[in-house]
Design an enzyme around this catalytic site. Structure first.
Site, PDB file in Angstrom:
ATOM      1  N   TYR A 145       0.726  -1.141   0.054  1.00 54.51           N
ATOM      2  CA  TYR A 145      -0.150  -0.143  -0.047  1.00 54.51           C
ATOM      3  C   TYR A 145       0.892   1.268  -0.001  1.00 54.51           C
ATOM      4  O   TYR A 145       1.793   1.387   0.759  1.00 54.51           O
ATOM      5  CB  TYR A 145      -1.107   0.093   0.982  1.00 54.51           C
ATOM      6  N   ASP A 165       9.503   3.721  -0.364  1.00 53.60           N
ATOM      7  CA  ASP A 165       8.347   4.576   0.252  1.00 53.60           C
ATOM      8  C   ASP A 165       8.603   4.138   1.777  1.00 53.60           C
ATOM      9  O   ASP A 165       8.290   3.324   2.314  1.00 53.60           O
ATOM     10  CB  ASP A 165       7.002   3.840  -0.221  1.00 53.60           C
ATOM     11  N   LYS A 213       4.066  10.964   7.925  1.00 54.56           N
ATOM     12  CA  LYS A 213       3.753  10.509   9.269  1.00 54.56           C
ATOM     13  C   LYS A 213       4.728  10.926  10.218  1.00 54.56           C
ATOM     14  O   LYS A 213       4.530  11.996  10.600  1.00 54.56           O
ATOM     15  CB  LYS A 213       3.615   8.817   9.072  1.00 54.56           C
TER      16      LYS A 213
HETATM   17  C1  LIG Z   1       3.492   2.942   3.090  1.00 52.74           C
HETATM   18  C2  LIG Z   1       2.535   4.192   2.782  1.00 52.74           C
HETATM   19  N1  LIG Z   1       2.759   4.975   1.641  1.00 52.74           N
HETATM   20  C3  LIG Z   1       1.622   5.949   1.398  1.00 52.74           C
HETATM   21  C4  LIG Z   1       0.732   6.118   2.360  1.00 52.74           C
HETATM   22  C5  LIG Z   1      -0.211   7.250   2.039  1.00 52.74           C
HETATM   23  O1  LIG Z   1      -0.057   8.131   3.139  1.00 52.74           O
HETATM   24  P1  LIG Z   1      -1.050   9.400   3.359  1.00 52.74           P
HETATM   25  O2  LIG Z   1      -2.096   8.686   4.161  1.00 52.74           O
HETATM   26  O3  LIG Z   1      -0.660  10.431   4.116  1.00 52.74           O
HETATM   27  O4  LIG Z   1      -1.765   9.799   1.944  1.00 52.74           O
HETATM   28  C6  LIG Z   1       0.519   5.346   3.400  1.00 52.74           C
HETATM   29  C7  LIG Z   1      -0.549   5.528   4.483  1.00 52.74           C
HETATM   30  O5  LIG Z   1      -0.826   4.659   5.112  1.00 52.74           O
HETATM   31  C8  LIG Z   1       1.468   4.303   3.678  1.00 52.74           C
HETATM   32  O6  LIG Z   1       1.529   3.373   4.569  1.00 52.74           O
END
Ligand SMILES: Cc1ncc(COP(=O)(O)O)c(C=O)c1O
Ligand SMILES: NC(=O)c1ccc[n+]([C@@H]2O[C@H](COP(=O)([O-])OP(=O)(O)OC[C@H]3O[C@@H](n4cnc5c(N)ncnc54)[C@H](O)[C@@H]3O)[C@@H](O)[C@H]2O)c1
Lengths: 468, 334
Positions: free
Chosen positions: A182, A280, A308
């Site tokens: 994700y 990521d 985050k």
């Molecule tokens: C690994 C990863 N990338 C991207 C995102 C997307 O982040 P956002 O919720 O700030 O759009 C998340 C969200 O949980 C994530 O876990």
């Protein structure tokens, strides 16, 4: 089987599988689930009422679909330190901590002070540059050892722009992603997120799964920890593939550790086929160590996405990396835009986080996390549970499988009924972990060993209950 | 590596002093709050063992200051403090007895059962190394099937009249330890037969209480637990036990401070008097009781007695009193 058990994971992570285990009675789990759901409903009547009201205006009654579970989620009125107060007046130990965004603790005093100061004497938004945003960027440049970065407002934006930057830099369009991975809401990254097993072919050659509302383009999927398939894809399609997007440690399928040498092999393959490697680090970031997961595992990506943990709970995210991959933003091949990008409030928070996320503070939280995992391991052994623990940095998880989980298929084969019961058991006893069953707990700067002892005690009671 | 477990102590009298010193002597534990309505007592204890003194017990129920609470205040305060601990979500070690009134205990039973904190009762004798060793060896099957447990407990001398007047009577004040010890070996007791005696103290008789007693407990598998108590013993604190089974017997004798024996014209093998009272005889058990409680707080395997054990001892005490008064055997269901 025994080969998998002996398989080495990256030494930066922690995983311990039990030597012996016995199965748990399914009927007992079902009975306890019914009992615990009844207990949930009888103790959360105000949350039920609130969800009814909210559902009239917000789809599912929530502001992000992650927040919802059936029959209704718990509604929170306030949070401080490591604790929530819910609308039923209960105090809950928060182990979810905003999926990691609250790594410094709720209403961390340094973050609050910095944001208040910005509100009082700096401003909320200029839409022109200012020294505060530059200072925040310089700090992250140094900390994460990257050449250039840009701020965004969410992980989704960061992963989207990272992919575009990679496309502009390589002159190619397609991407590869991990099956089950994700990375936020951007279309190509929505492929094969929670794909139904019957639609995705074999594990060695997974078929991409495109959900209905998505217009993804050319996307390839590969199992995590599988370099054979990865190389095959690159060999056959490398000429059109711009980027490989991967969480270095998968933290959206509980916690999956890279096999020893996996990420290094990935790096070499990307170099060989001239494909941008994007880590990521939205979830790992500071929770994986002072300089993030990449530096901890010793593999340098071309681009990195952050969110985050770097923002102290404010909507701050970033993407950045090597100069040549950020050059398209400089020369206009990939404009990066956004009204709220790097506004004074979020960058003030980011500077505060950078100041307090010291090696000592993170080591302390990690030591508490490790002690907690040790204590839970003992209980798993004592009750011969079909479960194991995984930890990375300040995060930890119990996985309801006696054998290691190395990819999405393994994850899908874990016991979700036990995972649900374990989650609900904690919830009914004042401990909230993330609702998705695919998440992990986080030891924030606000959590003490004595707070984590609550989790350990609850886990012991749970072990006793499922053993009967 | 880990921060110490922070303790709040409520009550700094006789047993409160013992707990304060146990916390101070235990690695990984520290005293951070000390409460006593008699605030001088709290101050003195805090000076000696650490912590902030207060006259207000409720000051201890603050999770930013303490991780666990020890209650050593008089019995009538116990249930309310347990209730406050549940509300504040702070683990508690509460002195015995849980209360003198079973109705009040039962009113709290549901709340205690639902509580997520450890609620531990101060039945320290379970942790006495001698009795505990007997228990372990019985569990290990060394004497085969346990058939009889004989407990002899005699205090050196009665407590003050003021203490006795509010103590709840011999069964709830003194025999309560033996009821728990009986249940430590034979958890499921089905009936109680007791006789109360007035042998030497008119003061105790005037209070409507007994100065000696004998109690027979029957276990669900027809085990016999025999308890003999007296409020006095000229030779000191008398604490003995026999566990008898089909394959043998284990026995604990009284302890003296040293193993020195005197031999002279008029006698041989003469020991010094027995250890004076509970503070000496059971000092180790309080330390081990604390260590076991800390294990429970940390979520480790622990054998600390809990709320239901506190309740069960009180049920047995009430049944013994009823039996003494009616001359009948009283059935119990715990
Ligand atoms: C690994 C990863 N990338 C991207 C995102 C997307 O982040 P956002 O919720 O700030 O759009 C998340 C969200 O949980 C994530 O876990
Ligand atoms: N386990 C054992 O071996 C053992 C031994 C002795 C006593 N006890 C139990 O411990 C408890 C205390 O007995 P003790 O002999 O120490 O009594 P004590 O009278 O010596 O001490 C009690 C202390 O509590 C204080 N106090 C009274 N009300 C209070 C309140 N509301 N808040 C705070 N402090 C308060 C008093 O000022 C006093 O200092 C009793 O329940 C008794 O049954 C257990």
């Amino acid at each position: 089987m025994s080969k998998v058990l002996n398989l080495k994971h990256d030494p930066a992570g922690r995983r311990r599988v039990p030597e012996k285990y016995t199965p748990i009675s399914k009927t007992r789990v079902k009975k306890l689930l019914a009992q615990e759901w009844a207990r949930f409903q009888s103790t959360t009547t105000n949350s039920a009422t609130h969800n009814k009201r909210a559902s009239k205006v917000l789809p599912l009654g929530v502001t992000s679909s992650f927040q919802h579970w059936n029959p209704y989620p718990i509604s929170i009125v306030s949070a401080k330190g490591a604790y929530f107060k819910d609308v039923d007046g209960r105090k809950l130990l928060d182990l979810s901590m905003g999926f990691g965004a609250m790594m410094v603790g709720h209403l961390n005093k340094d973050v609050v002070k910095a944001v208040k100061k910005a509100m009082r004497s700096v401003g909320t938004l200029f839409v022109t540059p200012g020294p505060l945003a530059t200072e925040a960027a310089e700090r992250f440049q140094k900390r994460f050892d990257i050449d250039m970065l840009r701020f965004t407002n969410s992980g989704t934006e960061s992963t989207m722009y990272a992919i575009r930057a990679a496309r502009a830099a390589t002159g190619k369009k397609a991407i590869i992603k991990i099956e089950g991975g994700y990375h936020g809401g951007y279309d190509p990254l929505q492929v094969s997120v929670k794909a139904p097993l019957e639609k995705i072919g074999s594990a060695s050659a997974p078929k991409p799964y495109h959900p209905g509302a998505i217009e993804a383009g050319e996307v390839y999927v590969v199992s995590y920890n599988d370099t054979v398939r990865l190389e095959a894809i690159m060999k056959n399609h490398g000429k059109t593939i711009a980027a490989f997007m991967i969480e270095p440690i998968v933290e959206n399928l509980s916690i999956i550790l890279p096999d020893e040498g996996y990420l290094k092999a990935v790096r070499e393959l990307c170099d060989k086929y001239k494909i941008a490697l994007i880590f990521d680090e939205v979830k790992t970031g500071l929770t994986a160590g002072v300089a993030g997961a990449a530096i901890r595992v010793g593999v340098k990506p071309d681009l990195i996405t952050l969110a985050k943990s770097i923002g102290g709970g404010l909507p701050l995210a970033a993407f950045g990396g090597k100069k040549e991959f950020m050059q398209p933003v400089v020369d206009g091949r990939m404009p990066h835009l956004g009204t709220y990008n790097g506004n004074p409030l979020v960058v003030a928070a980011a500077i505060a986080v950078d100041k307090i996320a010291t090696p000592e503070a993170l080591e302390k939280a990690e030591a508490i996390n490790n002690a907690t995992l040790d204590a839970i391991d003992k209980i798993i052994d004592e009750y011969a549970l079909p479960a194991h623990t995984v930890g990375f940095g300040v995060k930890g998880a119990v996985i309801w499988s006696p054998t290691p989980v190395r990819n999405y298929r393994d994850f899908k084969a874990t016991d979700f009924e036990l995972a649900e019961l374990s989650w609900l058991w904690g919830l009914n006893r004042g401990i909230i972990t993330p609702p998705g069953l695919d998440e992990q707990w986080l030891v924030s700067f606000a959590h003490t060993q004595n707070d984590m002892n609550k989790l350990v005690r609850s886990f012991r009671e749970f072990a006793k209950a499922i053993r009967g | 590596m880990n921060a110490p477990m922070r303790f709040g102590l409520i009550g700094t009298g006789r047993i409160g002093q013992v707990h304060a010193s146990s916390v101070a002597r235990t690695e990984g534990a520290e005293l951070t709050m000390v409460a006593d309505v008699f605030v001088e007592g709290a101050k003195k204890t805090a000076e000696q063992y650490g912590g902030v003194a207060t006259a207000e017990a409720m000051d201890c129920f603050d999770s930013s200051k303490v991780d666990a609470i020890i209650v050593a205040s008089p019995t009538p305060t116990h249930l309310d403090l347990i209730s406050a601990a549940i509300d504040a979500n702070i683990p508690i070690l509460c002195e015995k007895p849980i209360d003198l009134d079973i109705k009040r205990v039962d009113a709290m039973r549901d709340k205690a059962a639902k509580a997520t904190i450890p609620i531990v009762l101060g039945f320290n004798r379970r942790f006495d190394p001698h009795f505990n060793s007997v228990h372990q060896r019985v569990q290990a099957g060394e004497i085969g099937k346990l058939e009889q447990l004989v407990l002899i407990s005699r205090d050196p001398a009665p407590a003050s009249k003021e203490y006795l007047a509010v103590s709840g009577g011999i069964y709830r004040d003194m025999t309560i330890h033996d009821f728990d010890m009986g249940r430590f070996f034979v958890p499921n007791i089905v009936s109680v037969t007791a006789n109360g005696f007035n042998q030497f103290s008119s003061e105790i008789k005037d209070l409507g209480d007994y100065d000696a007693t004998s109690v027979t407990l029957r276990g669900a598998n027809d085990e016999l637990v025999l308890i003999t108590n007296s409020r006095h013993a000229i030779y000191g604190f008398d604490q003995r036990m026999e566990a008898f089974g089909d394959k043998g017997m284990l026995r604990v004798e009284n302890l003296t401070n040293t193993n020195v024996r005197l031999y002279n014209e008029s006698s041989a093998e003469v020991k010094e008097p027995y250890q004076n009272f509970f503070l000496e005889r059971y000092m180790d058990s309080y330390l081990l009781e604390l260590a076991e409680f800390m294990k429970k707080v940390r979520g480790e395997a622990s054998n600390s007695p809990e709320f239901e054990d506190g309740r069960a001892a009180l049920v047995l005490a009430n049944a013994a009193l009823e039996s003494s008064q009616t001359g009948k055997t009283v059935s119990v269901s715990l």
